[in-house]
Design a protein around this motif. Sequence first.
Motif, PDB file in Angstrom:
ATOM      1  N   PHE A  90       0.711   5.575   0.527  1.00 43.57           N
ATOM      2  CA  PHE A  90      -0.091   6.627   1.148  1.00 43.57           C
ATOM      3  C   PHE A  90       0.576   7.992   0.958  1.00 43.57           C
ATOM      4  O   PHE A  90       1.790   8.085   0.846  1.00 43.57           O
ATOM      5  CB  PHE A  90      -0.213   6.400   2.662  1.00 43.57           C
ATOM      6  CG  PHE A  90      -0.754   5.054   3.066  1.00 43.57           C
ATOM      7  CD1 PHE A  90       0.095   3.959   3.150  1.00 43.57           C
ATOM      8  CD2 PHE A  90      -2.092   4.894   3.368  1.00 43.57           C
ATOM      9  CE1 PHE A  90      -0.386   2.714   3.530  1.00 43.57           C
ATOM     10  CE2 PHE A  90      -2.583   3.649   3.752  1.00 43.57           C
ATOM     11  CZ  PHE A  90      -1.729   2.568   3.834  1.00 43.57           C
TER      12      PHE A  90
ATOM     13  N   PHE B 108       4.001  13.785   3.422  1.00 47.90           N
ATOM     14  CA  PHE B 108       4.845  12.602   3.504  1.00 47.90           C
ATOM     15  C   PHE B 108       4.259  11.488   2.648  1.00 47.90           C
ATOM     16  O   PHE B 108       3.070  11.170   2.743  1.00 47.90           O
ATOM     17  CB  PHE B 108       4.963  12.108   4.943  1.00 47.90           C
ATOM     18  CG  PHE B 108       5.759  13.012   5.838  1.00 47.90           C
ATOM     19  CD1 PHE B 108       5.112  13.957   6.620  1.00 47.90           C
ATOM     20  CD2 PHE B 108       7.132  12.932   5.889  1.00 47.90           C
ATOM     21  CE1 PHE B 108       5.846  14.801   7.452  1.00 47.90           C
ATOM     22  CE2 PHE B 108       7.876  13.762   6.707  1.00 47.90           C
ATOM     23  CZ  PHE B 108       7.221  14.704   7.486  1.00 47.90           C
TER      24      PHE B 108
ATOM     25  N   LEU C 144       4.487   1.698   8.757  1.00 45.92           N
ATOM     26  CA  LEU C 144       4.613   2.635   7.650  1.00 45.92           C
ATOM     27  C   LEU C 144       6.078   3.038   7.537  1.00 45.92           C
ATOM     28  O   LEU C 144       6.722   3.362   8.535  1.00 45.92           O
ATOM     29  CB  LEU C 144       3.760   3.870   7.907  1.00 45.92           C
ATOM     30  CG  LEU C 144       2.251   3.717   7.709  1.00 45.92           C
ATOM     31  CD1 LEU C 144       1.515   4.883   8.346  1.00 45.92           C
ATOM     32  CD2 LEU C 144       1.911   3.615   6.232  1.00 45.92           C
TER      33      LEU C 144
ATOM     34  N   MET D 239       3.585   0.665   2.928  1.00 49.04           N
ATOM     35  CA  MET D 239       3.264  -0.332   3.936  1.00 49.04           C
ATOM     36  C   MET D 239       3.013  -1.696   3.287  1.00 49.04           C
ATOM     37  O   MET D 239       2.345  -1.780   2.256  1.00 49.04           O
ATOM     38  CB  MET D 239       2.021   0.076   4.723  1.00 49.04           C
ATOM     39  CG  MET D 239       1.662  -0.861   5.867  1.00 49.04           C
ATOM     40  SD  MET D 239       0.301  -0.247   6.874  1.00 49.04           S
ATOM     41  CE  MET D 239      -1.092  -0.615   5.804  1.00 49.04           C
TER      42      MET D 239
ATOM     43  N   LEU E  99      -4.337  11.414   6.870  1.00 55.90           N
ATOM     44  CA  LEU E  99      -4.282  10.681   5.611  1.00 55.90           C
ATOM     45  C   LEU E  99      -4.949  11.479   4.499  1.00 55.90           C
ATOM     46  O   LEU E  99      -6.076  11.939   4.646  1.00 55.90           O
ATOM     47  CB  LEU E  99      -4.969   9.320   5.752  1.00 55.90           C
ATOM     48  CG  LEU E  99      -5.003   8.464   4.486  1.00 55.90           C
ATOM     49  CD1 LEU E  99      -3.585   8.054   4.094  1.00 55.90           C
ATOM     50  CD2 LEU E  99      -5.879   7.234   4.675  1.00 55.90           C
TER      51      LEU E  99
ATOM     52  N   TYR F 248       0.851  -1.185   0.000  1.00 53.62           N
ATOM     53  CA  TYR F 248       0.000   0.000   0.000  1.00 53.62           C
ATOM     54  C   TYR F 248       0.885   1.233   0.000  1.00 53.62           C
ATOM     55  O   TYR F 248       1.964   1.252   0.603  1.00 53.62           O
ATOM     56  CB  TYR F 248      -0.897   0.022   1.241  1.00 53.62           C
ATOM     57  CG  TYR F 248      -1.809  -1.173   1.342  1.00 53.62           C
ATOM     58  CD1 TYR F 248      -1.356  -2.382   1.856  1.00 53.62           C
ATOM     59  CD2 TYR F 248      -3.132  -1.102   0.904  1.00 53.62           C
ATOM     60  CE1 TYR F 248      -2.176  -3.484   1.927  1.00 53.62           C
ATOM     61  CE2 TYR F 248      -3.973  -2.198   0.986  1.00 53.62           C
ATOM     62  CZ  TYR F 248      -3.478  -3.379   1.495  1.00 53.62           C
ATOM     63  OH  TYR F 248      -4.298  -4.479   1.566  1.00 53.62           O
TER      64      TYR F 248
ATOM     65  N   PHE G 222       8.214   5.957   5.920  1.00 58.01           N
ATOM     66  CA  PHE G 222       7.975   7.301   5.419  1.00 58.01           C
ATOM     67  C   PHE G 222       9.164   7.842   4.632  1.00 58.01           C
ATOM     68  O   PHE G 222      10.318   7.503   4.901  1.00 58.01           O
ATOM     69  CB  PHE G 222       7.712   8.270   6.577  1.00 58.01           C
ATOM     70  CG  PHE G 222       6.392   8.103   7.243  1.00 58.01           C
ATOM     71  CD1 PHE G 222       6.223   7.203   8.288  1.00 58.01           C
ATOM     72  CD2 PHE G 222       5.286   8.857   6.843  1.00 58.01           C
ATOM     73  CE1 PHE G 222       5.002   7.051   8.919  1.00 58.01           C
ATOM     74  CE2 PHE G 222       4.056   8.710   7.473  1.00 58.01           C
ATOM     75  CZ  PHE G 222       3.918   7.811   8.511  1.00 58.01           C
TER      76      PHE G 222
ATOM     77  N   ARG H 182      -4.813   7.000  -0.401  1.00 61.31           N
ATOM     78  CA  ARG H 182      -4.109   5.720  -0.362  1.00 61.31           C
ATOM     79  C   ARG H 182      -4.301   4.983  -1.681  1.00 61.31           C
ATOM     80  O   ARG H 182      -5.306   5.188  -2.372  1.00 61.31           O
ATOM     81  CB  ARG H 182      -4.588   4.847   0.791  1.00 61.31           C
ATOM     82  CG  ARG H 182      -6.040   4.421   0.704  1.00 61.31           C
ATOM     83  CD  ARG H 182      -6.423   3.542   1.886  1.00 61.31           C
ATOM     84  NE  ARG H 182      -5.997   2.161   1.697  1.00 61.31           N
ATOM     85  CZ  ARG H 182      -6.014   1.252   2.662  1.00 61.31           C
ATOM     86  NH1 ARG H 182      -6.380   1.573   3.883  1.00 61.31           N
ATOM     87  NH2 ARG H 182      -5.641   0.016   2.417  1.00 61.31           N
TER      88      ARG H 182
ATOM     89  N   TYR I 251       0.398  11.373   3.367  1.00 63.15           N
ATOM     90  CA  TYR I 251      -0.072  11.974   4.603  1.00 63.15           C
ATOM     91  C   TYR I 251       0.276  13.456   4.591  1.00 63.15           C
ATOM     92  O   TYR I 251       1.310  13.880   4.078  1.00 63.15           O
ATOM     93  CB  TYR I 251       0.586  11.329   5.819  1.00 63.15           C
ATOM     94  CG  TYR I 251      -0.045  10.036   6.283  1.00 63.15           C
ATOM     95  CD1 TYR I 251       0.368   8.817   5.755  1.00 63.15           C
ATOM     96  CD2 TYR I 251      -1.049  10.038   7.237  1.00 63.15           C
ATOM     97  CE1 TYR I 251      -0.202   7.628   6.186  1.00 63.15           C
ATOM     98  CE2 TYR I 251      -1.626   8.847   7.681  1.00 63.15           C
ATOM     99  CZ  TYR I 251      -1.193   7.657   7.144  1.00 63.15           C
ATOM    100  OH  TYR I 251      -1.762   6.479   7.571  1.00 63.15           O
TER     101      TYR I 251
END
Lengths: 113, 113
Positions: free
Chosen positions: B35, B91, B101, B95, B47, B33, B103, B50, B37
């Motif tokens: 993301f 960020f 996570l 994951m 969030l 996954y 980053f 995603r 953020y």
Amino acid sequence: EAGVAQSPRYKIIEKRQSVAFWCNPISGHATLYWYQQILGQGPKLLIQFQNNGVVDDSQLPKDRFSAERLKGVDSTLKIQPAKLEDSAVYLCASSTGTQGEQFFGPGTRLTVL
Amino acid sequence: AQTVTQSQPEMSVQEAETVTLSCTYDTSENNYYLFWYKQPPSRQMILVIRQEAYKQQNATENRFSVNFQKAAKSFSLKISDSQLGDTAMYFCAFMVGAQKLVFGQGTRLTINP
């Protein structure tokens, strides 16, 4: 739905002192994470709990950091003794643990003098 | 080990303009996954969007969309009609499963009036 709660929001201590942070995750979230975010960097995982068991603590400096999650709900992160390089924001996050989104708390800003 | 790289430390655009933030990552995993953020000065990590790696269609959330290039391991964020409230650190994160996570270093985005 209440979010992830953390306290305190700010803490200033002198090096070699001890400090503790508290986190209350979202109700029903089995997985809890503690991240350390040094100024100007992305967060880095310190420890991950699944219920009250540790899943990943490979990046936790175990000589000075400790964490527990009693009864699989609240969690505390402790630093003893603190060093100057521990100055950072400590973020707590929780998730359902099934590839779900991680929800973050407001963080605790620690300054070590 | 997975790594996430954000090559733009800072970006600045005028209100209502479109801006694209870059992110590349490195992994040997096939299912994961990604993301984006947002972290405003309040430090709350929020969030934005995603993307599941098995989905070919790029994710969109209102003014936010991604360009996911799995073969190139690239995951950029496009913000359309930017607003003053979009000013924050952004960020990119990666994951696998219900793990931590990972980053990137973050991009500081400023929207100017």
